[in-house]
Design an enzyme around this catalytic site. Structure first.
Site, PDB file in Angstrom:
ATOM      1  N   VAL A  31       0.833  -1.208   0.000  1.00 37.96           N
ATOM      2  CA  VAL A  31       0.000   0.000   0.000  1.00 37.96           C
ATOM      3  C   VAL A  31       0.871   1.263   0.000  1.00 37.96           C
ATOM      4  O   VAL A  31       0.479   2.321  -0.478  1.00 37.96           O
ATOM      5  CB  VAL A  31      -0.946   0.001   1.227  1.00 37.96           C
ATOM      6  CG1 VAL A  31      -1.751   1.289   1.325  1.00 37.96           C
ATOM      7  CG2 VAL A  31      -1.899  -1.199   1.185  1.00 37.96           C
ATOM      8  N   HIS A  50      -0.471   4.634  -9.938  1.00 34.92           N
ATOM      9  CA  HIS A  50      -1.214   5.398  -8.943  1.00 34.92           C
ATOM     10  C   HIS A  50      -0.596   6.780  -8.889  1.00 34.92           C
ATOM     11  O   HIS A  50       0.525   6.938  -8.462  1.00 34.92           O
ATOM     12  CB  HIS A  50      -1.082   4.695  -7.593  1.00 34.92           C
ATOM     13  CG  HIS A  50      -1.903   5.316  -6.511  1.00 34.92           C
ATOM     14  ND1 HIS A  50      -3.241   5.573  -6.645  1.00 34.92           N
ATOM     15  CD2 HIS A  50      -1.566   5.711  -5.262  1.00 34.92           C
ATOM     16  CE1 HIS A  50      -3.702   6.099  -5.517  1.00 34.92           C
ATOM     17  NE2 HIS A  50      -2.704   6.198  -4.667  1.00 34.92           N
TER      18      HIS A  50
HETATM   19  O1  TXD Z   1      -3.692   3.873  -2.859  1.00 36.54           O
HETATM   20  C1  TXD Z   1      -2.740   3.747  -2.148  1.00 36.54           C
HETATM   21  N1  TXD Z   1      -1.845   2.813  -2.406  1.00 36.54           N
HETATM   22  C2  TXD Z   1      -2.555   4.600  -0.958  1.00 36.54           C
HETATM   23  C3  TXD Z   1      -1.214   4.723  -0.418  1.00 36.54           C
HETATM   24  C4  TXD Z   1      -3.651   5.132  -0.252  1.00 36.54           C
HETATM   25  C5  TXD Z   1      -3.465   5.691   0.990  1.00 36.54           C
HETATM   26  C6  TXD Z   1      -2.174   5.777   1.629  1.00 36.54           C
HETATM   27  N2  TXD Z   1      -1.077   5.476   0.766  1.00 36.54           N
HETATM   28  C7  TXD Z   1       0.240   5.318   1.377  1.00 36.54           C
HETATM   29  O2  TXD Z   1       0.199   4.306   2.384  1.00 36.54           O
HETATM   30  C8  TXD Z   1       0.757   6.532   2.105  1.00 36.54           C
HETATM   31  O3  TXD Z   1       1.308   7.466   1.214  1.00 36.54           O
HETATM   32  C9  TXD Z   1       1.800   5.912   3.002  1.00 36.54           C
HETATM   33  O4  TXD Z   1       2.990   5.657   2.266  1.00 36.54           O
HETATM   34  C10 TXD Z   1       1.186   4.572   3.380  1.00 36.54           C
HETATM   35  C11 TXD Z   1       0.553   4.546   4.765  1.00 36.54           C
HETATM   36  O5  TXD Z   1      -0.364   5.596   4.891  1.00 36.54           O
HETATM   37  P1  TXD Z   1      -0.920   6.015   6.340  1.00 36.54           P
HETATM   38  O6  TXD Z   1      -1.869   7.122   6.146  1.00 36.54           O
HETATM   39  O7  TXD Z   1      -1.345   4.810   7.081  1.00 36.54           O
HETATM   40  O8  TXD Z   1       0.416   6.586   6.993  1.00 36.54           O
HETATM   41  P2  TXD Z   1       0.772   6.679   8.558  1.00 36.54           P
HETATM   42  O9  TXD Z   1      -0.455   6.918   9.352  1.00 36.54           O
HETATM   43  O10 TXD Z   1       1.904   7.630   8.636  1.00 36.54           O
HETATM   44  O11 TXD Z   1       1.277   5.207   8.935  1.00 36.54           O
HETATM   45  C12 TXD Z   1       2.507   4.678   8.541  1.00 36.54           C
HETATM   46  C13 TXD Z   1       2.990   3.798   9.681  1.00 36.54           C
HETATM   47  C14 TXD Z   1       3.333   4.565  10.969  1.00 36.54           C
HETATM   48  O12 TXD Z   1       2.609   4.051  12.068  1.00 36.54           O
HETATM   49  C15 TXD Z   1       4.849   4.306  11.117  1.00 36.54           C
HETATM   50  O13 TXD Z   1       5.266   4.235  12.492  1.00 36.54           O
HETATM   51  C16 TXD Z   1       4.994   2.971  10.416  1.00 36.54           C
HETATM   52  O14 TXD Z   1       4.174   3.091   9.272  1.00 36.54           O
HETATM   53  N3  TXD Z   1       6.357   2.635  10.058  1.00 36.54           N
HETATM   54  C17 TXD Z   1       6.854   1.394  10.172  1.00 36.54           C
HETATM   55  N4  TXD Z   1       6.291   0.245  10.579  1.00 36.54           N
HETATM   56  C18 TXD Z   1       7.063  -0.850  10.613  1.00 36.54           C
HETATM   57  N5  TXD Z   1       8.357  -0.855  10.208  1.00 36.54           N
HETATM   58  C19 TXD Z   1       8.957   0.279   9.775  1.00 36.54           C
HETATM   59  N6  TXD Z   1      10.242   0.252   9.382  1.00 36.54           N
HETATM   60  C20 TXD Z   1       8.191   1.461   9.742  1.00 36.54           C
HETATM   61  N7  TXD Z   1       8.469   2.736   9.392  1.00 36.54           N
HETATM   62  C21 TXD Z   1       7.345   3.449   9.587  1.00 36.54           C
END
Ligand code: TXD
Length: 320
Positions: free
Chosen positions: A125, A182
């Site tokens: 995603v 996208h």
């Molecule tokens: O159509 C689509 N594909 C999309 C893509 C639609 C909506 C969102 N889109 C993308 O998904 C957006 O541009 C982001 O790249 C991701 C996630 O979106 P979200 O809104 O959920 O972002 P958040 O709230 O910032 O959440 C990202 C989480 C956050 O809790 C971080 O702590 C975590 O990712 N994170 C990690 N987790 C595990 N391991 C690592 N290394 C890590 N780094 C950050």
């Protein structure tokens, strides 16, 4: 003694417990599709979210387990892994900075997740979607039909919404098709977008359709603009959930998915949004539509930009 098999339930692991990850966990559990493992690097966040979702169970009346963790061991034997981990673009951050940061995160999390669930299907995603899906696939060493990106379902859902609003008809009568990458270069297909089978080209003037397409292209940005902090997550979570359900329950749904092309549409070795049949093994079939010259050109332009970004990501990764 009982000869009943040990109970086994579907397990979905969601890497990244941010907005999309947590909304997806809720949908998967409350639709009673699977047990959910929420993982994040941030300590406490996935555990807190999971406990909160567990506490809702008595009200929602379901028995799915939601488990929060910072440890990939807890994701073992997942049927589906959804990757939402990444950073959003922050002020002062260049496109390249974001590309490199998310590329590192996605490579790292996929490597760790797949080590514990070697047979899982992976749905990516994280943005930039098509590029991250490619990197995830490369590091996973899985066959390409087991790795895919979520974007087309969301883009099509947005197009559907705007068509429904324009025609003042129920959104459940509308099917919309959006192909391509996208982003700015997505390829909405009005002649394959219908109201109960009637193409919207029969129902709306071209100038109106163009406006709806423009709004679809800017769908993500429109919401960021309104919210200021954070981006869309309800519709993205719904879209990922539809894919999870199609895989777990072998629904053989026909959905637009970022899939690895090997000659289809005249494109090779690139992940891009095309209609796919989605079932328990992942992508069962890539559907090749007969595109017009201009639609095909748009798809190729989109693929070119994705390829440039993959090369750029690999350059940046090699330089670190
Ligand atoms: O159509 C689509 N594909 C999309 C893509 C639609 C909506 C969102 N889109 C993308 O998904 C957006 O541009 C982001 O790249 C991701 C996630 O979106 P979200 O809104 O959920 O972002 P958040 O709230 O910032 O959440 C990202 C989480 C956050 O809790 C971080 O702590 C975590 O990712 N994170 C990690 N987790 C595990 N391991 C690592 N290394 C890590 N780094 C950050």
């Amino acid at each position: 003694s009982s000869s009943f098999p040990t109970c086994s339930q579907f397990r979905v692991s969601i890497v990244g417990s941010g907005n999309v990850g947590s909304a997806l966990a809720q949908r998967v559990a409350e639709k009673n599709l699977a047990d959910v493992v929420l993982l994040d690097v941030v300590r406490g966040r996935p555990q807190g979210l999971a406990l909160d979702l567990m506490e809702a169970r008595g009200v929602e009346r379901h028995d799915r387990h939601i488990f929060g963790t910072n440890d990939y061991l807890d994701t073992a034997n997942s049927d589906v892994i959804v990757i939402t981990a990444g950073l959003p673009r922050k002020p002062g951050m260049s496109r390249d900075d974001l590309l490199l940061t998310n590329a590192k995160i996605v490579r790292d999390v996929v490597k760790q997740a797949i080590a514990h669930s070697p047979h899982a299907v992976i749905i990516v995603v994280t943005n930039p979607l098509d590029v991250m899906t490619h990197l995830a696939w490369a590091v996973s060493e899985l066959p390409p039909h087991q790795v895919m990106g979520m974007a087309g379902v969301l883009d099509s859902a947005r197009f559907q919404t705007f068509i429904a609003m324009e025609l003042n008809v129920s959104v459940s009568d509308i099917n919309a098709t959006v192909l391509g990458g996208h982003g700015d270069l997505m390829v909405p297909l009005p002649r394959y977008s219908t109201v109960n089978g009637i193409p919207i080209t029969e129902l709306l003037p071209e100038t109106t359709i163009d406006k709806l397409i423009e709004r679809t292209r800017n769908g993500g940005a429109e919401i960021v603009e309104l919210m200021q902090t954070g981006s869309a997550f309800y519709a993205p979570a719904s879209s990922a959930c539809a894919m999870v359900e199609a895989i777990l329950y072998n629904k053989s749904r026909l959905l637009p998915i970022a899939a690895y092309l090997q000659g289809e549409y005249g494109l090779n070795e690139v992940f891009i949004g095309v209609p796919c049949r989605l079932g328990c093994g992942g992508i069962e079939k890539i559907i090749e539509l007969n595109l017009t010259e201009s639609e095909l050109t748009a798809l190729h332009t989109s693929a070119k930009s994705i390829r440039e970004n993959i090369d750029r990501a690999n350059q940046l990764l090699a330089a670190t």
